[in-house]
Design a protein around this motif. Structure first.
Motif, short mmCIF file in Angstrom:
data_model
loop_
_atom_site.label_atom_id
_atom_site.label_comp_id
_atom_site.label_asym_id
_atom_site.label_seq_id
_atom_site.Cartn_x
_atom_site.Cartn_y
_atom_site.Cartn_z
N LEU A 1 0.81 -1.26 0.22
CA LEU A 1 0.06 -0.24 -0.04
C LEU A 1 0.91 1.29 -0.03
O LEU A 1 0.59 2.07 -0.89
CB LEU A 1 -0.80 -0.10 1.08
CG LEU A 1 -2.11 0.81 1.21
CD1 LEU A 1 -2.79 0.61 -0.07
CD2 LEU A 1 -3.01 0.42 2.41
N ILE B 1 -14.73 4.88 -2.79
CA ILE B 1 -13.81 4.00 -3.24
C ILE B 1 -13.99 2.93 -4.32
O ILE B 1 -13.47 2.90 -5.36
CB ILE B 1 -13.11 3.55 -2.05
CG1 ILE B 1 -12.51 4.29 -0.91
CG2 ILE B 1 -12.17 2.41 -2.40
CD1 ILE B 1 -11.90 3.78 -0.01
N LEU C 1 -12.61 2.45 -8.21
CA LEU C 1 -11.69 1.40 -8.48
C LEU C 1 -11.80 0.80 -10.17
O LEU C 1 -10.88 0.21 -10.60
CB LEU C 1 -12.17 0.20 -7.62
CG LEU C 1 -11.83 0.00 -6.18
CD1 LEU C 1 -12.17 -1.11 -5.48
CD2 LEU C 1 -10.02 0.06 -6.19
N LEU D 1 -6.13 6.27 -4.71
CA LEU D 1 -6.62 5.29 -3.86
C LEU D 1 -5.61 4.70 -2.80
O LEU D 1 -5.90 4.48 -1.76
CB LEU D 1 -7.36 4.39 -4.78
CG LEU D 1 -8.89 4.87 -5.09
CD1 LEU D 1 -9.51 3.67 -5.92
CD2 LEU D 1 -9.69 5.50 -3.98
N MET D 2 -4.39 4.36 -3.35
CA MET D 2 -3.27 3.85 -2.48
C MET D 2 -2.96 4.81 -1.53
O MET D 2 -2.78 4.59 -0.34
CB MET D 2 -1.87 3.53 -3.49
CG MET D 2 -2.54 2.38 -4.62
SD MET D 2 -3.01 0.86 -3.83
CE MET D 2 -4.40 0.62 -4.59
N GLY E 1 -5.64 4.68 0.88
CA GLY E 1 -5.47 3.41 1.87
C GLY E 1 -4.35 3.45 2.82
O GLY E 1 -4.65 3.23 4.13
N ILE F 1 -9.59 -1.70 -0.52
CA ILE F 1 -8.57 -1.62 -1.06
C ILE F 1 -7.51 -2.89 -1.02
O ILE F 1 -6.62 -3.11 -1.69
CB ILE F 1 -7.82 -0.21 -0.20
CG1 ILE F 1 -8.38 0.93 -0.86
CG2 ILE F 1 -6.30 -0.23 -0.68
CD1 ILE F 1 -8.07 2.12 -0.51
#
Lengths: 360, 270, 293
Positions: free
Chosen positions: B26, B219, B223, B232-233, B236, C123
């Protein structure tokens, strides 16, 4: 005579179909040290909790200081309790614990401080006031529990097996301290215990309970010397029993046929629980003697020693009586010059008619 | 003996690699200077974090999620306290089946809960809103709160409560002065667990979200777009740090509780 | 009258009174909705109008249509594999923490096991796609090392990927109950078995394993039932052949607009997992009480 501080009459307690207490009638006198004694599960703790107000009684009445407690919740009763686990509030210091009940009463701050200091000093914990309560030893926790309850000056202090968590030496020390404390404060103490020695040494009077019923209420001496039935006699100390048959009553005399001892005439008051239904004769081990040399006794019988337990100051003998093979125990003090007998030897057992009890 | 020990150690090593692989990747991709989330790595950048800063819909979704999580935490802890106290202190008729029923959402697939709430809301003619999500989240969080709080209440010596009553205190004050302080670490843990579960819950929110998305729903929507993935990483990574911080806070309270009272009374985190 | 008063003061009434808010909430938001889903599954829907005549047509469709049969069987299969893999991974870990880690460190190890699960669920699953993908971590490192020429394609977008990803997601939930059960195993029993001459392996099989079985059963239930309803994992890493029943349920409720059929599918899936779980629990009871244990 002043009226009893606690009066119980016809008290029953059921849990579902299980009867925990059955027809309890009991008066506890003001200022006495009273014990409820019995094996575990006999209902003694239930009775104590009913007095405190933690158990709702199913039938009967409970009066404290002449007032009915029927609709009085636990927090308004003139009783305080020392719990078996002590129930010291772990998040409060020693003095906060002791002040807890006074704060509930909304007393002025200065008075609270004064009474807390007195109570802490009374139980010998001077200087411990600011200590966190969870670091205390068992004996110290018990003192905090005592101070916390006594600071409120209750009419009755209830103690639920307060010494059972302590080791033997500390327990003996606390027994005498508790007794002294009770005399000093003059408050009625009601103690629950399963330890007969504890009850005998500390109490003014004792109620012995079995299976939810009170079997006998008496002073320690009377309880030991004149138990009213076989169960009580066996629970308080040790007793030998010989089968007996009542042949007839003549005035204040009773004619009985006793196993091994033969036909005897006893006084009627030796049937401590009444003559009705009596079928055994009991005698305490220390009331029997093994006669040495030229010693003589009121009555004598020959018996064979079958086992010997040597305790240093005492010797316990198990002997078999002739004719019926009944086994009895005799305890002898090992005084100067007394010979300890061996297994298989023949002993002359001395006894007296007045030391026998006629029981059911 | 030696063989077994060596096997277990190898197994643990591989297991930890497997366990930590996603969490490890991540931050790696969050700071990777490439718009494609794949190897080989390009270079170091913090631009994905600044992208997050300027994404308005994300902020709205995050605010929704935090609001839902806070309300959920408070109510499910409240319901949890009542149920845990009732079941650990009192014997009442039907206790086992009532508790079993309340704990049911713990083993029920979330999709079933999502679907059934959706059916009710639609049949009764209500509008989907953040409140429908809150209701669903309270329902699934309450069993976890009960599990944590039950152990806190069960470790409580019943005599403490009786002692307080015996010393003349009222029931309410007994609760306030004795019971509440002693179960406080459990309550804090319960609030944090419910907050975390709610913040991360997707399925129920996905079924019950009206026009306003929660963070996981947002989210999920993102995606599909490869160019959104690096940011998004970064998101996270932030969520991971926040969660661990919350856990450490909870653990701090638990330890403080133990230190203060000398008794272990909080229950674990899961 | 007096009896009522006594009852109201008693434990039973107080307990019921205390639990009632939670219970009422659960009845309103769990029992009633579930009952409505059951009712809906016996009705039919034509576009927006709901026909409330009783029919089992939805169940007939759910149980006879090959597509649904196939999806259901596949979901069940995937759930079973996930459960087996999870327990297989979790047991040694729980055993290690319980028997090999010093008592003071145990809490830290449990914490260590749970940390990765505080990332966003979505995620986390997406990252498995990155790890297993065509240009992903595994293929990247294997080609980099020169072990393969072409990236492997069989590791993403299939059922294996779903099983692996779900096992990863559920493994801490399996470790915890097994760990708790192992902690409760009285160590002196194991010493007794050794003293009576059992070898390490036999000792484990005859003492430790049976005594930790309640934890394994709890772990199985905790993993097996919810995984069959998982929606995200099949969508992200399953590909067309890895889809599961919940994807179909969602489709019925949303795009296909056939809520009654969706309800019937949901209830059928629940019934099947409950049935399988009960069989499993029953078999284990027999195993634990049986003479072989």
């Amino acid at each position: 005579m002043t009226q009893p501080i606690i009066q119980l009459s016809g008290l029953d307690k059921y849990y579902g179909n299980f009867q925990a207490l059955s027809q309890i009638n009991l008066d506890i006198k003001t200022g006495e040290f009273f014990s409820l004694l019995g094996p575990s599960g006999c209902g003694k703790t239930t009775l104590l909790r009913a007095i405190a107000g933690f158990e709702v009684i199913s039938a009967g009445s409970l009066h404290i200081d002449g007032a009915s407690m029927e609709d009085v919740p636990a927090n308004q009763r003139p009783t305080n309790m020392v719990f078996q686990s002590y129930a010291i509030f772990p998040h409060m210091s020693v003095s906060e614990n002791v002040a807890y009940g006074l704060k509930a009463r909304r007393l002025p701050k200065a008075e609270i401080e004064k009474r807390v200091a007195e109570a802490i000093s009374m139980v010998g914990l001077d200087g411990f006031g600011d200590r966190a309560s969870h670091g205390l030893s068992g004996g110290q926790r018990q003192r905090v529990a005592l101070a916390r309850a006594l600071v409120l000056k209750p009419r009755v202090l209830l103690l639920d097996e307060p010494l059972s968590a302590l080791d033997k030496k500390l327990r003996e020390q606390m027994q005498s301290e508790l007794r002294q404390l009770q005399r000093a404060v003059g408050i009625t103490f009601v103690l629950v215990t399963h330890d007969q020695e504890e009850a005998l040494t500390m109490s003014d009077r004792i109620a012995v309970m079995f299976d939810g019923e009170i079997a006998q209420v008496a002073s320690p001496q009377e309880l030991y010397g004149k138990p009213t039935n076989r169960q009580v006699a066996n629970f308080i100390g040790q007793m030998n029993f010989l089968d007996a048959k009542v042949m007839g009553v003549d005035g204040d005399k009773v004619l009985v046929d006793v196993q091994s001892l033969g036909k005897l005439t006893l006084d009627l008051h030796q049937a401590t629980g009444g003559i009705e239904g009596c079928n055994v004769v009991g005698v305490r081990p220390e009331m029997l003697t093994i006669l040495d040399g030229s010693q003589a006794a009121e009555r004598e019988i020959e018996a064979e020693v079958c086992e010997v337990f040597y305790y240093g100051d005492m010797t316990y003998y198990e002997v078999i009586l002739p004719f019926t093979e009944a086994k009895i125990t005799i305890t002898m003090r090992n005084t100067a010059g007394r010979k300890v007998l061996g297994e298989g030897e023949t002993a002359r057992v001395g006894w007296s008619q007045s030391s026998l009890l006629l029981l059911k | 003996m030696k063989n077994q020990g060596r096997f277990l150690k190898w197994f643990m090593g591989l297991f930890l690699v497997f366990l930590y692989a996603p969490a490890f990747l991540l931050p790696v991709f969050a700071f990777n200077d490439s718009s494609i989330v794949s190897f080989p790595l390009k270079g170091f950048t913090t631009k994905w974090f600044s992208v997050l800063q300027s994404t308005e819909p994300l902020h709205i979704a995050a605010r929704n999620s935090v609001m839902i999580a806070v309300i959920t935490a408070v109510f499910s802890t409240l319901f949890g306290v009542l149920a845990a106290r009732a079941s650990s202190r009192f014997k009442f008729p039907g206790r086992r089946s009532i508790m079993g029923f309340i704990m049911l959402p713990m083993v029920l697939p979330e999709i079933i809960i999502g679907v059934s709430l959706l059916v009710v809301i639609i049949q009764l003619g209500f509008e989907l809103s953040l409140w429908s999500i809150i209701m669903g989240h309270i329902l699934i969080c309450t069993p976890f709160c009960i599990a944590i709080l039950s152990s806190a209440f069960m470790n409580l010596d019943q005599n403490l409560e009786e002692a307080s009553i015996d010393l003349g205190q009222t029931r309410w004050n007994t609760f306030r002065l004795v019971i509440l302080p002693l179960v406080m670490p459990g309550i804090v843990a319960s609030l944090l667990i419910a907050f975390t579960i709610s913040l991360d819950e997707f399925i129920i929110a996905f079924f019950l979200a009206g026009t306003e998305p929660t963070l996981p729903v947002y989210i999920w929507g993102q995606l599909r777009f490869p160019q959104k993935l690096p940011s998004l990483m970064a998101l996270g990574t932030i969520l991971l740090i926040v969660s661990i911080a919350l856990l450490l806070i909870a653990d701090y309270f638990r330890r403080r509780g133990i230190r203060k009272t000398g008794i272990e009374n909080s229950g674990g985190f899961l | 009258m007096k009896r009522v008063q006594r009852w109201l003061r008693g434990e039973g009434a107080q307990g019921l009174f205390l639990i009632s808010p939670t219970l009422v909430f659960a009845v309103l938001l769990l029992a009633i909705p579930l009952i409505m889903v059951v009712a809906l599954s016996f009705w039919t829907q034509d576009y927006l109008t709901l026909d409330r005549t009783f029919t089992t047509a939805n169940y007939q469709t759910a149980w006879t249509e090959p597509m649904y049969q196939y999806l259901m069987a596949r979901s069940l299969k995937i759930s079973m594999f996930v459960t087996a893999l999870t327990i297989f991974l979790a047991y040694p870990v729980a055993y290690f923490i319980s028997f090999r880690v010093p008592p003071k460190r145990k809490a830290m190890w449990i914490f260590l096991i749970t940390i990765p699960f505080w990332t966003s669920y979505l995620i986390r699953i997406f990252l498995w796609k990155v790890i297993l993908g065509y240009n992903g971590v595994i293929n990247g490192s294997l080609t980099g090392l020169g072990l393969i020429d072409q990236p492997l394609s069989f590791i993403l977008y299939n059922q294996n990927a779903v099983v692996l990803t779900l096992a990863h997601a559920w493994v801490p939930f399996a470790i915890l109950p097994i760990f708790v059960a192992l902690e409760k195993v009285d160590r002196s029993l194991i010493e007794a078995a050794e003293d009576l001459g059992d070898s390490k392996l036999r000792r484990f099989l005859r003492v430790t394993l049976p005594l930790s079985m309640p934890g394994v059963i709890a772990a199985t239930i905790i993993v097996f039932i919810p995984t069959i309803g998982d929606y995200v994992t099949p969508r992200l890493v399953g590909g067309p052949n890895g889809l599961m029943i919940s994807n179909m349920i969602e489709l019925q409720f949303k795009k296909a607009n056939d809520a009654p059929l969706g309800s019937a599918l949901a209830i059928s899936a629940m019934a099947i997992v409950t049935f399988v779980s009960l069989i499993f629990i029953w078999l284990n009871r027999k195993y634990i009480r049986g003479p072989g244990a």
